[in-house]
Design a protein around this motif. Structure first.
Motif, PDB file in Angstrom:
ATOM      1  N   LEU A   1     -24.077  11.343 -38.553  1.00 36.93           N
ATOM      2  CA  LEU A   1     -24.846  12.527 -38.921  1.00 36.93           C
ATOM      3  C   LEU A   1     -24.790  13.575 -37.821  1.00 36.93           C
ATOM      4  O   LEU A   1     -24.581  14.766 -38.081  1.00 36.93           O
ATOM      5  N   VAL A   2     -24.946  13.133 -36.563  1.00 34.40           N
ATOM      6  CA  VAL A   2     -24.886  14.077 -35.445  1.00 34.40           C
ATOM      7  C   VAL A   2     -23.475  14.640 -35.298  1.00 34.40           C
ATOM      8  O   VAL A   2     -23.287  15.831 -35.037  1.00 34.40           O
ATOM      9  N   LEU A   3     -22.458  13.782 -35.483  1.00 30.34           N
ATOM     10  CA  LEU A   3     -21.084  14.248 -35.375  1.00 30.34           C
ATOM     11  C   LEU A   3     -20.787  15.333 -36.412  1.00 30.34           C
ATOM     12  O   LEU A   3     -20.196  16.373 -36.086  1.00 30.34           O
ATOM     13  N   VAL A   4     -21.213  15.111 -37.656  1.00 32.31           N
ATOM     14  CA  VAL A   4     -20.964  16.087 -38.708  1.00 32.31           C
ATOM     15  C   VAL A   4     -21.701  17.389 -38.428  1.00 32.31           C
ATOM     16  O   VAL A   4     -21.135  18.492 -38.553  1.00 32.31           O
TER      17      VAL A   4
ATOM     18  N   GLN B   1     -19.970  19.305 -35.589  1.00 37.12           N
ATOM     19  CA  GLN B   1     -18.696  19.896 -35.979  1.00 37.12           C
ATOM     20  C   GLN B   1     -18.894  21.072 -36.926  1.00 37.12           C
ATOM     21  O   GLN B   1     -18.154  22.060 -36.862  1.00 37.12           O
ATOM     22  N   VAL B   2     -19.896  20.998 -37.808  1.00 39.41           N
ATOM     23  CA  VAL B   2     -20.184  22.123 -38.697  1.00 39.41           C
ATOM     24  C   VAL B   2     -20.650  23.332 -37.890  1.00 39.41           C
ATOM     25  O   VAL B   2     -20.227  24.474 -38.136  1.00 39.41           O
ATOM     26  N   VAL B   3     -21.520  23.090 -36.908  1.00 36.92           N
ATOM     27  CA  VAL B   3     -21.998  24.190 -36.062  1.00 36.92           C
ATOM     28  C   VAL B   3     -20.849  24.821 -35.297  1.00 36.92           C
ATOM     29  O   VAL B   3     -20.726  26.061 -35.219  1.00 36.92           O
ATOM     30  N   LEU B   4     -19.966  24.009 -34.745  1.00 34.91           N
ATOM     31  CA  LEU B   4     -18.820  24.539 -34.006  1.00 34.91           C
ATOM     32  C   LEU B   4     -17.868  25.298 -34.923  1.00 34.91           C
ATOM     33  O   LEU B   4     -17.308  26.340 -34.542  1.00 34.91           O
ATOM     34  N   ALA B   5     -17.680  24.787 -36.134  1.00 35.36           N
ATOM     35  CA  ALA B   5     -16.813  25.478 -37.079  1.00 35.36           C
ATOM     36  C   ALA B   5     -17.383  26.844 -37.457  1.00 35.36           C
ATOM     37  O   ALA B   5     -16.641  27.838 -37.567  1.00 35.36           O
TER      38      ALA B   5
ATOM     39  N   ALA C   1     -19.299  30.362 -26.545  1.00 30.37           N
ATOM     40  CA  ALA C   1     -20.319  29.325 -26.423  1.00 30.37           C
ATOM     41  C   ALA C   1     -19.840  28.050 -27.088  1.00 30.37           C
ATOM     42  O   ALA C   1     -19.717  27.991 -28.313  1.00 30.37           O
ATOM     43  N   GLU C   2     -19.546  27.045 -26.293  1.00 32.77           N
ATOM     44  CA  GLU C   2     -19.244  25.692 -26.751  1.00 32.77           C
ATOM     45  C   GLU C   2     -18.108  25.690 -27.764  1.00 32.77           C
ATOM     46  O   GLU C   2     -18.285  25.295 -28.923  1.00 32.77           O
TER      47      GLU C   2
ATOM     48  N   SER D   1     -22.001  20.971 -19.823  1.00 40.76           N
ATOM     49  CA  SER D   1     -23.390  21.023 -20.264  1.00 40.76           C
ATOM     50  C   SER D   1     -23.514  20.523 -21.689  1.00 40.76           C
ATOM     51  O   SER D   1     -22.592  20.597 -22.488  1.00 40.76           O
ATOM     52  N   LEU D   2     -24.706  20.035 -21.984  1.00 42.90           N
ATOM     53  CA  LEU D   2     -24.993  19.592 -23.339  1.00 42.90           C
ATOM     54  C   LEU D   2     -25.038  20.787 -24.276  1.00 42.90           C
ATOM     55  O   LEU D   2     -25.556  21.848 -23.927  1.00 42.90           O
ATOM     56  N   SER D   3     -24.493  20.642 -25.463  1.00 43.80           N
ATOM     57  CA  SER D   3     -24.624  21.691 -26.457  1.00 43.80           C
ATOM     58  C   SER D   3     -26.051  21.710 -26.988  1.00 43.80           C
ATOM     59  O   SER D   3     -26.845  20.802 -26.742  1.00 43.80           O
TER      60      SER D   3
END
Length: 313
Positions: free
Chosen positions: A109-112, A115-119, A129-130, A162-164
């Motif tokens: 769930l965290v991975l998805v 990746q959606v946020v980065l996309a 940013a990240e 740094s942590l996203s």
């Protein structure tokens, strides 16, 4: 004429429980804010001198060991035990590994989400940013660190280190949710000897976890106000769980309630495992130099939590 019976309230025991809850909160706050007081810097927590960055890197290795032990020796076993008891109470015999499946769902769930946020960020053209996903972040971390060491100065922020935002939220949320469940156990025990021993062990473990969480948050570019809010939120969760446990002490907890609680605990444990395996450990060991010392500090943090868990037994 029969008079209504008023439930008897044991005021000395009640005052003792409130005192224990306050002590648990205050000790966690002190341990969490200790690194912020010792390493005072600018308005953002990622901008320190080169020497302080090196100190935070070493402390981050110890924090990685603390988180790894907390997840593998505390959160996951506690969740699996609770799930086993829940299904036993429901009279259900599992043919499919449901507890492990819920752990995997929390991880994925965290991975998805990340990746959606980065996309979405990349699609909108915001590459500052990240930009990289966590799976390929360790390569660029080493490159950016070499850029800093070649003379760009300590004021340059290493973005990959740094942590996203997503990982910060997951880290704080998973630790806070675990603290609520541990506080529930304290509140349900009452003021007997077992409850006192559990409270004392939580004083040590929550303080150590708060210290490690503060170190990881200080390696981000979050403002001090945001770091302060995260630490206060985490510090308040275990006492909140204890208060809720005191309220639930006289009520009957149904198997359905236990199932919902264990499911949330499993999702939190899976999410926490994602942050540890994909961010905390790679970042702690990605930079070159002092590798033996870093591994030693990681094992020290792991051993410290292991010793605290022996105290609980």
């Amino acid at each position: 004429m029969a008079s209504a019976q008023v439930p008897h309230l044991d005021l000395p025991g009640f005052d003792f429980e409130l005192g224990s809850i306050f002590l648990l909160f205050s000790s966690t706050v002190l341990c969490g804010f200790a690194p912020l007081w010792l390493l005072k810097g600018t308005g953002r927590c990622g901008l320190y001198s080169e020497s302080r960055h090196g100190m935070l890197d070493l402390l981050g290795c110890c924090a990685a060991g603390v988180f790894l032990a907390s997840c593998s020796l505390n959160m996951v076993p506690s969740y699996l035990k609770g799930m086993s008891e829940t299904f036993r109470g429901l009279g259900v015999t599992l043919r499919f590994p449901v507890p492990e499946f819920i752990l995997a769902i929390g991880f994925l769930l965290v991975l998805v989400i990340e990746q959606v946020v980065l996309a979405l960020r990349e699609h909108s053209g915001n590459h500052m940013a990240e930009k990289e996903a966590l799976l390929v972040g360790s390569i660029d971390q080493a490159h950016l660190r070499s850029e800093v060491s070649r003379g760009r100065g300590s004021s340059v922020h290493v973005e990959g280190s740094s942590l996203s935002t997503v990982r910060v939220c997951v880290l704080v949320f998973s630790l806070s949710l675990c603290s609520v469940f541990e506080g529930l156990a304290v509140g349900l025990q009452g003021d007997d000897g077992q409850g006192l021993e559990l409270c004392l062990s939580l004083l040590l473990s929550k303080g150590l976890t708060a210290l490690s969480l503060a170190v990881k948050l200080m390696q981000t570019q979050l403002r001090r106000a945001a770091v302060t809010a995260c630490l206060l939120l985490f510090s308040a969760m275990c006492p909140l769980g204890a208060v809720l446990g005191m309220g639930f002490r006289q009520t009957h907890t149904t198997p359905q309630y236990q199932l919902a609680r264990s499911t949330l605990q499993g999702l939190a444990a899976g999410s926490f495992a994602y942050v540890i395996l994909m961010e905390v450990l790679p970042h702690a060991l990605s930079s070159s130099g002092q590798r033996i010392l870093k591994v030693t500090l990681l094992l020290t943090g792991f051993t410290a939590v292991t010793g605290l868990l022996f105290i609980k037994l």
